[in-house]
Design an enzyme around this catalytic site. Structure first.
Site, PDB file in Angstrom:
ATOM      1  N   SER A 115       0.790  -1.234   0.000  1.00  0.00           N
ATOM      2  CA  SER A 115       0.000   0.000   0.000  1.00  0.00           C
ATOM      3  C   SER A 115       0.816   1.274   0.000  1.00  0.00           C
ATOM      4  CB  SER A 115      -0.929   0.031   1.213  1.00  0.00           C
ATOM      5  OG  SER A 115      -2.227  -0.325   0.840  1.00  0.00           O
ATOM      6  N   GLN A 180      -7.448 -19.014  -1.683  1.00  0.00           N
ATOM      7  CA  GLN A 180      -7.146 -20.334  -2.220  1.00  0.00           C
ATOM      8  C   GLN A 180      -7.066 -20.307  -3.741  1.00  0.00           C
ATOM      9  OE1 GLN A 180      -9.450 -19.588   0.010  1.00  0.00           O
ATOM     10  NE2 GLN A 180      -9.570 -21.102   1.662  1.00  0.00           N
ATOM     11  N   TYR A 214     -10.765   1.854   5.521  1.00  0.00           N
ATOM     12  CA  TYR A 214      -9.755   1.567   4.509  1.00  0.00           C
ATOM     13  C   TYR A 214     -10.318   0.583   3.486  1.00  0.00           C
ATOM     14  CZ  TYR A 214      -4.920   0.943   2.918  1.00  0.00           C
ATOM     15  OH  TYR A 214      -3.754   0.931   2.185  1.00  0.00           O
ATOM     16  N   GLY A 356       2.611  -0.676   4.104  1.00  0.00           N
ATOM     17  CA  GLY A 356       2.239  -1.528   2.992  1.00  0.00           C
ATOM     18  C   GLY A 356       2.502  -2.987   3.283  1.00  0.00           C
TER      19      GLY A 356
END
Length: 407
Positions: A115, A180, A214, A356
């Site tokens: 990020s 997955q 966020y 991040g």
């Protein structure tokens, strides 16, 4: 940012880019276990500096302590901190870049920054605002007609500012991705519009402008906005407007490229408390896109953050808008602007930066307006201890406080 089932309990809002649960038992390449890490992490080395040491002996002692925590009790294979002020820069490293070869972390390491891509994207959008090509409080619909629709999500009532500040209420795409499926084919391409549509198949989390949460979806849309306005992919605009002017030779917008150019530590995840590490260095970062795909280094991130907060990349009006923050509800005083967050320093004042997380790497960085910068990296995410985030934040704050100019 990436967080794992049975791995860590850190909250998504603590500032990363790509949060994906790592499924236990998915084969991504198993490496050596924790005994190797604890043996090799005991040595913390200081790399040479480009000028006189900019931090005091006490500061380095505390930074060494924090790096050793990151690579022992927190479980990270390796860690790096680079601190810079007007007098020069220093690099400290700990642990290993590769748990098989036990190679140390290099001072010139590149790594995925998750990020921390967001401040780059926000900077380009705000440059377009300064060029009168984008209006900050205009609806997203003006620039992405018909894109934000469905299940109560409506681009006609969400502004560009709300995207950049995470006040849009748009659901986070990462809540609805299947880790997955991603890890079955980590090199697969993911189209940004498809990722947005996954999010928009779900209702908003609050009315636009009436909360803060966020959401990586906001920055997927910001990257699409840049492309629609300029006619170029957002990565090209970042290269032209930021990377090239600042001479960031170790910073990349990789697109579908799975390799990390230049020297770099391997990136690892740990799928269970005592599970062996899994090597996830090679991954197609289009899964993160404009919300978190970039690669950089401590040197380049410090140069970028320093240039940004000191007004080299934005006009004064747009920098003021970027630094107009709103509280996030975090008890440590974190406040979020436009792709840039502020936190108080224990030695006084504020610093500006971002964090991040993406498969294999966690990064945190910050800068002060008087010319201090610090970046920290650990080559493990998810799978560190609950304290990993806090120790990384403490390392940034310690570095910035100890890099203060003499009074």
């Amino acid at each position: 940012m990436i967080k794992g089932v049975h791995v860590v309990k850190r909250k998504r809002a603590l500032g990363g880019a790509l949060t994906l649960a790592v499924a236990v038992g998915v084969a991504v390449g198993v490496s050596a276990g924790n005994d190797v890490l604890r043996r090799d992490a005991a040595t913390v080395t200081a790399a040479g500096s480009t000028a006189a040491e900019s931090t005091g002996a006490a500061g380095h002692a505390r930074l060494r302590e924090l790096l050793q925590r990151l690579t022992t009790v927190d479980g990270g294979p390796g860690a790096l901190v680079e601190v810079r002020n007007r007098r020069g820069s220093s690099v400290l490293t700990s642990g290993v870049a590769d748990v098989k070869s036990h190679a140390p972390v290099r001072r010139d390491s590149r790594f995925r920054i998750g990020s921390m891509t967001k401040p780059f994207v926000a900077t380009v959008v705000l440059q377009l605002v300064g060029e009168h090509r984008v209006v900050l409080d205009a609806p997203v619909e003006r620039y992405l007609p018909g894109v934000v629709r469905g299940h109560g999500n409506d681009g006609r009532v969400i502004t560009v500012r709300q995207l950049l500040q995470h006040t849009s209420g748009l659901p986070d795409v990462l809540t609805y991705l299947s880790p997955q499926e991603i890890l079955k084919d980590p090199l697969a391409h993911h189209d940004t519009r498809d990722l947005v549509n996954i999010a928009l198949a779900h209702p908003p989390t609050f009315k636009p402008g009436h909360g803060w949460r966020y959401s990586n979806t906001n920055y997927l849309l910001a990257g699409m906005l840049i492309e629609n306005v300029t006619g170029h992919p957002y990565g090209e605009e970042i290269r032209r407007r930021i990377i090239t002017p600042l001479g960031l030779r170790e910073t990349y917008v990789p697109g579908d490229a799975s390799a990390i150019p230049g020297p770099h530590p391997r990136g690892y995840v740990r799928p269970g408390e005592d599970a062996p590490l899994m090597d996830i260095t090679a991954i197609n970062p289009s899964i993160a896109g404009p919300a978190g795909e970039m690669i950089s280094s401590g040197t380049d991130l410090n140069r970028f953050l320093g240039a940004l907060v000191r007004g080299r990349l934005l006009r004064p009006a747009q920098l003021r808008e970027m630094m107009r923050t709103r509280p996030t509800g975090n008890p440590d005083g974190r406040a979020y602007g436009l792709g840039l967050e502020s936190r108080p320093l224990p030695c006084g004042g504020l610093y500006w930066g971002h964090g991040g997380n993406i498969f294999g790497y966690e990064t945190a960085g910050g800068a002060t307006v008087d010319g201090r910068q610090a970046t920290v990296m650990v080559n493990l995410d998810p799978g560190g201890s609950d304290a990993q985030d806090e120790d990384m934040k403490a390392a940034v704050q310690t570095a910035l406080c100890e890099a203060r100019p003499a009074s």
